[in-house]
Motif scaffolding. Structure first.
Motif, PDB file in Angstrom:
ATOM      1  N   MET A 186       0.825  -1.203   0.000  1.00 37.27           N
ATOM      2  CA  MET A 186       0.000   0.000   0.000  1.00 37.27           C
ATOM      3  C   MET A 186       0.865   1.260   0.000  1.00 37.27           C
ATOM      4  O   MET A 186       0.532   2.255  -0.651  1.00 37.27           O
ATOM      5  CB  MET A 186      -0.925  -0.002   1.220  1.00 37.27           C
ATOM      6  CG  MET A 186      -1.992  -1.083   1.216  1.00 37.27           C
ATOM      7  SD  MET A 186      -3.080  -1.048  -0.234  1.00 37.27           S
ATOM      8  CE  MET A 186      -2.384  -2.415  -1.194  1.00 37.27           C
ATOM      9  N   ILE A 187       1.986   1.215   0.718  1.00 40.29           N
ATOM     10  CA  ILE A 187       2.901   2.359   0.724  1.00 40.29           C
ATOM     11  C   ILE A 187       3.498   2.564  -0.666  1.00 40.29           C
ATOM     12  O   ILE A 187       3.588   3.700  -1.163  1.00 40.29           O
ATOM     13  CB  ILE A 187       4.007   2.150   1.776  1.00 40.29           C
ATOM     14  CG1 ILE A 187       3.409   2.154   3.187  1.00 40.29           C
ATOM     15  CG2 ILE A 187       5.080   3.228   1.661  1.00 40.29           C
ATOM     16  CD1 ILE A 187       4.407   1.810   4.275  1.00 40.29           C
ATOM     17  N   ILE A 188       3.885   1.471  -1.314  1.00 38.42           N
ATOM     18  CA  ILE A 188       4.455   1.570  -2.659  1.00 38.42           C
ATOM     19  C   ILE A 188       3.429   2.125  -3.638  1.00 38.42           C
ATOM     20  O   ILE A 188       3.740   2.988  -4.473  1.00 38.42           O
ATOM     21  CB  ILE A 188       4.969   0.189  -3.119  1.00 38.42           C
ATOM     22  CG1 ILE A 188       6.182  -0.221  -2.279  1.00 38.42           C
ATOM     23  CG2 ILE A 188       5.329   0.210  -4.598  1.00 38.42           C
ATOM     24  CD1 ILE A 188       6.684  -1.618  -2.582  1.00 38.42           C
ATOM     25  N   VAL A 189       2.188   1.645  -3.542  1.00 41.15           N
ATOM     26  CA  VAL A 189       1.135   2.137  -4.439  1.00 41.15           C
ATOM     27  C   VAL A 189       0.883   3.622  -4.205  1.00 41.15           C
ATOM     28  O   VAL A 189       0.757   4.406  -5.156  1.00 41.15           O
ATOM     29  CB  VAL A 189      -0.160   1.326  -4.234  1.00 41.15           C
ATOM     30  CG1 VAL A 189      -1.323   1.976  -4.979  1.00 41.15           C
ATOM     31  CG2 VAL A 189       0.027  -0.101  -4.720  1.00 41.15           C
ATOM     32  N   ALA A 190       0.814   4.028  -2.940  1.00 39.07           N
ATOM     33  CA  ALA A 190       0.548   5.435  -2.630  1.00 39.07           C
ATOM     34  C   ALA A 190       1.668   6.344  -3.129  1.00 39.07           C
ATOM     35  O   ALA A 190       1.412   7.480  -3.546  1.00 39.07           O
ATOM     36  CB  ALA A 190       0.355   5.610  -1.126  1.00 39.07           C
ATOM     37  N   LEU A 191       2.905   5.853  -3.104  1.00 40.14           N
ATOM     38  CA  LEU A 191       4.027   6.668  -3.565  1.00 40.14           C
ATOM     39  C   LEU A 191       4.157   6.663  -5.086  1.00 40.14           C
ATOM     40  O   LEU A 191       4.450   7.699  -5.695  1.00 40.14           O
ATOM     41  CB  LEU A 191       5.331   6.165  -2.935  1.00 40.14           C
ATOM     42  CG  LEU A 191       5.484   6.381  -1.424  1.00 40.14           C
ATOM     43  CD1 LEU A 191       6.758   5.733  -0.919  1.00 40.14           C
ATOM     44  CD2 LEU A 191       5.471   7.865  -1.083  1.00 40.14           C
ATOM     45  N   SER A 192       3.945   5.512  -5.705  1.00 39.29           N
ATOM     46  CA  SER A 192       4.142   5.417  -7.151  1.00 39.29           C
ATOM     47  C   SER A 192       2.949   5.930  -7.946  1.00 39.29           C
ATOM     48  O   SER A 192       3.107   6.408  -9.072  1.00 39.29           O
ATOM     49  CB  SER A 192       4.439   3.966  -7.544  1.00 39.29           C
ATOM     50  OG  SER A 192       3.364   3.118  -7.172  1.00 39.29           O
ATOM     51  N   HIS A 193       1.744   5.830  -7.387  1.00 41.67           N
ATOM     52  CA  HIS A 193       0.538   6.302  -8.075  1.00 41.67           C
ATOM     53  C   HIS A 193      -0.130   7.419  -7.275  1.00 41.67           C
ATOM     54  O   HIS A 193      -1.359   7.490  -7.212  1.00 41.67           O
ATOM     55  CB  HIS A 193      -0.447   5.146  -8.275  1.00 41.67           C
ATOM     56  CG  HIS A 193       0.072   4.050  -9.148  1.00 41.67           C
ATOM     57  ND1 HIS A 193       0.079   4.128 -10.521  1.00 41.67           N
ATOM     58  CD2 HIS A 193       0.622   2.847  -8.834  1.00 41.67           C
ATOM     59  CE1 HIS A 193       0.591   3.021 -11.027  1.00 41.67           C
ATOM     60  NE2 HIS A 193       0.938   2.228 -10.028  1.00 41.67           N
ATOM     61  N   SER A 194       0.664   8.263  -6.687  1.00 45.95           N
ATOM     62  CA  SER A 194       0.144   9.306  -5.807  1.00 45.95           C
ATOM     63  C   SER A 194      -0.864  10.205  -6.533  1.00 45.95           C
ATOM     64  O   SER A 194      -0.559  10.805  -7.565  1.00 45.95           O
ATOM     65  CB  SER A 194       1.301  10.161  -5.283  1.00 45.95           C
ATOM     66  OG  SER A 194       0.813  11.279  -4.580  1.00 45.95           O
ATOM     67  N   ILE A 195      -2.066  10.263  -6.001  1.00 50.77           N
ATOM     68  CA  ILE A 195      -3.079  11.155  -6.569  1.00 50.77           C
ATOM     69  C   ILE A 195      -2.709  12.610  -6.293  1.00 50.77           C
ATOM     70  O   ILE A 195      -2.944  13.491  -7.124  1.00 50.77           O
ATOM     71  CB  ILE A 195      -4.462  10.809  -5.986  1.00 50.77           C
ATOM     72  CG1 ILE A 195      -4.849   9.378  -6.383  1.00 50.77           C
ATOM     73  CG2 ILE A 195      -5.524  11.785  -6.479  1.00 50.77           C
ATOM     74  CD1 ILE A 195      -6.180   8.936  -5.843  1.00 50.77           C
ATOM     75  N   TRP A 196      -2.120  12.861  -5.142  1.00 51.24           N
ATOM     76  CA  TRP A 196      -1.681  14.222  -4.832  1.00 51.24           C
ATOM     77  C   TRP A 196      -0.653  14.710  -5.853  1.00 51.24           C
ATOM     78  O   TRP A 196      -0.714  15.849  -6.311  1.00 51.24           O
ATOM     79  CB  TRP A 196      -1.079  14.244  -3.432  1.00 51.24           C
ATOM     80  CG  TRP A 196      -0.431  15.550  -3.083  1.00 51.24           C
ATOM     81  CD1 TRP A 196      -1.056  16.710  -2.737  1.00 51.24           C
ATOM     82  CD2 TRP A 196       0.976  15.836  -3.058  1.00 51.24           C
ATOM     83  NE1 TRP A 196      -0.139  17.704  -2.488  1.00 51.24           N
ATOM     84  CE2 TRP A 196       1.121  17.193  -2.680  1.00 51.24           C
ATOM     85  CE3 TRP A 196       2.116  15.081  -3.312  1.00 51.24           C
ATOM     86  CZ2 TRP A 196       2.365  17.798  -2.556  1.00 51.24           C
ATOM     87  CZ3 TRP A 196       3.357  15.681  -3.184  1.00 51.24           C
ATOM     88  CH2 TRP A 196       3.465  17.027  -2.816  1.00 51.24           C
TER      89      TRP A 196
END
Length: 339
Positions: free
Chosen positions: A73-83
């Motif tokens: 989940m951390i990798i997804v949030a960093l690599s596909h960051s909506i922000w």
């Protein structure tokens, strides 16, 4: 000016070295976990560390799976960051994107924590409160007394007792809220159609449960009713066991088969496919497939089929096949205009 903007946008869209090393470390952990048994290997590490419980492979799944889930989940949030994707949008939209990024990681942490609380092999809250040791001792004592009564060998261990302290009625809300976060984030990662299909499936399940709760199951189409318990005790709280099973079941749970396939199949064969594509063996397989299909119309597509068939005789798995030969054949087909 436009070219400069494009370059800056592309560089800003890159996840950066943090995501790279997080991903590499996760793959390395996965490869270490599936290391085959080597005589004396485990004993060597135990003697070197002086810890009898030390493991260098086949890590305990009850701890490995939730850690890997949060890690992903951390990798997804960093690599596909909506922000980061909305950095050129309005301030309100950027803040909402940041909220979704943080919510994804928090949902992963909450799901993993709930898994450890509900799983009978861990019972995290019982461990914290000190009830775990007492419950295990009572379960073992009960097994010993039964064995002595029946004249059976005295056991040294007992089955894991049920968790005394758990999330209770909060479990469905925790899982439902986390699923909402995952679906909301998947609009960015997978697109709206898949999210809409998931929402339709979830809505169908909810409506059929409410249909059973209000009207009962008698005389109704079985495809329009989702039964949570017996007809005599028609209660929504009976659905907690179904929700718990969806989370902790090792064969069908959220942190069960999905993580198991990822750790045991996907990681090793991604590495295998990458090595296979870089070595002479991969090129030889493609050349052999081309030599067989060179006189056929649509040669690259036929070559992809033939090479996949040949590699399939080795692995026997479609997922593994795509991960290995696909790194060669799919780019080759795209380069020649196949869609």
């Amino acid at each position: 000016m436009n070219s400069d903007n494009k370059v800056s946008d592309q560089s800003g869209a890159r996840p950066g070295p943090v995501v790279y090393w997080l991903g590499v470390t996760l793959v390395i952990v996965g490869l270490i976990n599936v290391t085959p048994a080597i005589p004396g290997w485990d004993g060597l590490w135990r003697s070197a560390t002086g810890l009898d419980f030390f493991k260098i492979r086949r890590f305990p799944t009850e701890w490995l799976y939730p850690i890997v889930f949060v890690w992903m989940m951390i990798i997804v949030a960093l690599s596909h960051s909506i922000w980061r994707a909305w950095r050129e949008k309005s301030v309100l939209r950027r803040r909402f994107g940041l909220f979704l990024d943080v919510a994804l990681v928090l949902a992963g942490l909450i799901i993993s924590g709930t898994y450890l609380v509900e799983l009978e092999a861990v019972c995290l809250l019982d461990v914290i409160t000190g009830d775990r040791a007492r419950l295990i001792a009572e379960a073992l004592q009960s097994e010993v007394e039964y064995s002595e009564l029946m004249g059976l060998p005295v056991p040294e261990t007992a089955d894991d007792p049920s968790c005394l302290n758990n999330t209770g009625g909060w479990l469905p809300l925790i899982l439902f809220g986390s699923v909402l976060v995952f679906l909301g984030y998947n609009i960015k990662v997978w697109g709206l159609p898949l999210v809409l299909i998931s929402i339709m499936i979830a809505s169908y399940t909810f409506l059929t449960v409410m249909n059973w709760y209000v009207f009962g199951a008698d005389g109704q189409n079985k495809y329009l009713v989702t039964i949570l318990s017996s007809e005599e005790v028609r209660s929504l709280t009976s659905g907690r066991e179904f929700v718990r099973d969806a989370l902790v079941n090792n064969t069908a749970g959220l942190l069960g088969r999905f993580i198991n396939i990822l750790m045991l199949l996907v990681f090793p064969y991604i590495i295998l496919g990458a090595l296979f594509g870089r070595c002479a063996g991969g090129q030889a397989l493609i050349k052999l497939a081309f030599s067989v299909t060179r006189n056929m119309r649509g040669g690259p597509a036929h070559a992809a089929v033939v090479s996949s068939a040949m590699f399939g005789t080795i692995t026997g798995g479609p997922v593994v096949n795509v991960l290995s030969t696909g790194v060669l054949t799919i780019p080759m087909m795209l380069k020649r205009g196949f869609s």
